[in-house]
Enzyme design. Structure first.
Site, PDB file in Angstrom:
ATOM      1  N   PRO A 108       0.740  -1.185  -0.072  1.00  0.00           N
ATOM      2  CA  PRO A 108       0.131  -0.044  -0.085  1.00  0.00           C
ATOM      3  C   PRO A 108       0.741   1.348  -0.084  1.00  0.00           C
ATOM      4  CG  PRO A 108      -0.863  -1.611   1.809  1.00  0.00           C
ATOM      5  CD  PRO A 108       0.388  -2.001   0.923  1.00  0.00           C
ATOM      6  N   GLU A 109       0.788   2.240  -1.094  1.00  0.00           N
ATOM      7  CA  GLU A 109       1.421   3.302  -0.962  1.00  0.00           C
ATOM      8  C   GLU A 109       0.343   4.471  -1.056  1.00  0.00           C
ATOM      9  OE1 GLU A 109       4.065   3.328  -4.451  1.00  0.00           O
ATOM     10  OE2 GLU A 109       4.191   1.218  -4.247  1.00  0.00           O
ATOM     11  N   ARG A 127      21.013  17.627  -6.127  1.00  0.00           N
ATOM     12  CA  ARG A 127      22.223  16.966  -5.346  1.00  0.00           C
ATOM     13  C   ARG A 127      21.811  15.678  -4.897  1.00  0.00           C
ATOM     14  NH1 ARG A 127      20.829  21.836  -2.531  1.00  0.00           N
ATOM     15  NH2 ARG A 127      19.725  20.707  -1.034  1.00  0.00           N
ATOM     16  N   HIS A 164      -5.839 -13.371  10.109  1.00  0.00           N
ATOM     17  CA  HIS A 164      -4.924 -12.574   9.944  1.00  0.00           C
ATOM     18  C   HIS A 164      -5.144 -11.328  10.605  1.00  0.00           C
ATOM     19  CE1 HIS A 164      -3.047 -15.520   7.368  1.00  0.00           C
ATOM     20  NE2 HIS A 164      -3.908 -15.366   6.588  1.00  0.00           N
TER      21      HIS A 164
END
Length: 280
Positions: free
Chosen positions: A2-3, A154, A93
């Site tokens: 999951p993002e 950078r 679960h």
DNA sequence: CCGTGTGCCTGAAAGC
DNA sequence: TGCTTTCAGGCACACG
């Protein structure tokens, strides 16, 4: 897995179930992983927000919430980890159960146990360093192109840099690969030029916006398959161009998509349209 | 400060 | 077929 898009979809889906409810009890058997959850008991959920991949339940004292219209002093933080998600019924679960006023319950399922739950005082994220150091939301006005380009000039290898959550929040393995393909940047490219940074900035915003709109990505067939509590899958996996596409032709040039390991993560890219440029 | 390596954790997939 | 091994990966933490 999951993002940002999956967490945002989760937030939108469970908000109607939680808003205004009092959390009467929080049940689990892993106090080190799920911290200070007893502090949430007896408190009312006044709203849900999201920072990067973190979900934040706003908690106010039951009576204060009604008196002040939603001032909250505690936050219940949830990170879904790899396989976390909410369900309406207990399962094998289920790791944390929230018993709500009105007799209903919401269960946090997490087969691989990478997820985290903690109750903290509002805004005090010292115990969660990634959240404390989180970069700007990619879809907000706080995410500025010029500031992003300045940092990118950078940066080290660009993909691990994106995954650090510092230049921008909420980007994980799938959306990093997809954004880099769209921006035509090699995942190991360092020190981006202004043009490269601009391409990546717009790719990130575009990919994230579309993924949120489509309800995130649902992958796989097993327990890792990301779905919402109502069983509804997202649809963005159909838009993937490189993630999980090793050996398949690139949608832009037909070159087989390559999979390598970069920074201990599976990394998918097109060797033809994402060439590694010589360092400047 | 920064990049790198390891452990956490378990189901699915691959290998034998 | 059934067993064993490998893989997936976000994040915290240790290290040089």
């Amino acid at each position: 897995m999951p993002e940002l898009p999956e967490v945002e979809t989760t937030r939108r889906k469970i908000e109607p179930l939680l808003r205004g409810r009092v959390i009467e009890r929080v049940l689990h058997d892993a106090p080190h992983k799920y911290r200070d959850t007893a502090l949430a008991e007896g408190r009312r959920v006044t709203g849900l927000s999201r920072r990067g991949k973190y979900l934040l339940l706003h908690l106010a004292a039951g009576e204060a919430a009604e008196a002040t219209g939603g001032e909250h002093d505690l936050e219940l933080i949830v990170h879904l980890g790899m396989t976390g998600g909410f369900r309406l019924t207990r399962g094998p679960h289920t790791r944390v159960s929230f018993e709500l006023s009105g007799g209903e319950a919401l269960h946090f399922d997490d087969p691989r146990r990478f997820g985290k739950v903690a109750v903290v005082r509002r805004g005090e994220y010292a115990s969660m360093p990634t959240l404390a150091a989180m970069g700007p939301e990619p879809l907000s006005d706080d995410f500025g192109e010029a500031a992003f380009a300045e940092l990118a000039a950078r940066c080290g290898p660009v993909k691990p840099w994106l995954l650090s959550q510092k230049p921008v929040s909420g980007v994980g393995n799938i959306y990093a690969d997809e954004s880099l393909w769209l921006a035509r940047l090699h995942p190991a490219q360092t020190r981006l030029t202004e043009g490269e940074a601009a391409r990546l900035y717009h790719a990130l915003r575009g990919v994230m916006a579309e993924a949120v709109e489509r309800g995130g990505s649902s992958l796989g067939t097993g327990a890792g398959n990301y779905r919402q509590h109502d069983g509804e899958p997202g649809g963005f996996q159909h838009a993937h161009r490189v993630y999980g596409k090793a050996g398949e032709p690139c949608a832009r040039c037909g070159t087989p998509i390559q999979k390598v390991v970069l920074g201990q993560r599976g990394t998918h890219f097109c060797p033809q349209c994402q060439p590694l440029r010589d360092p400047t």
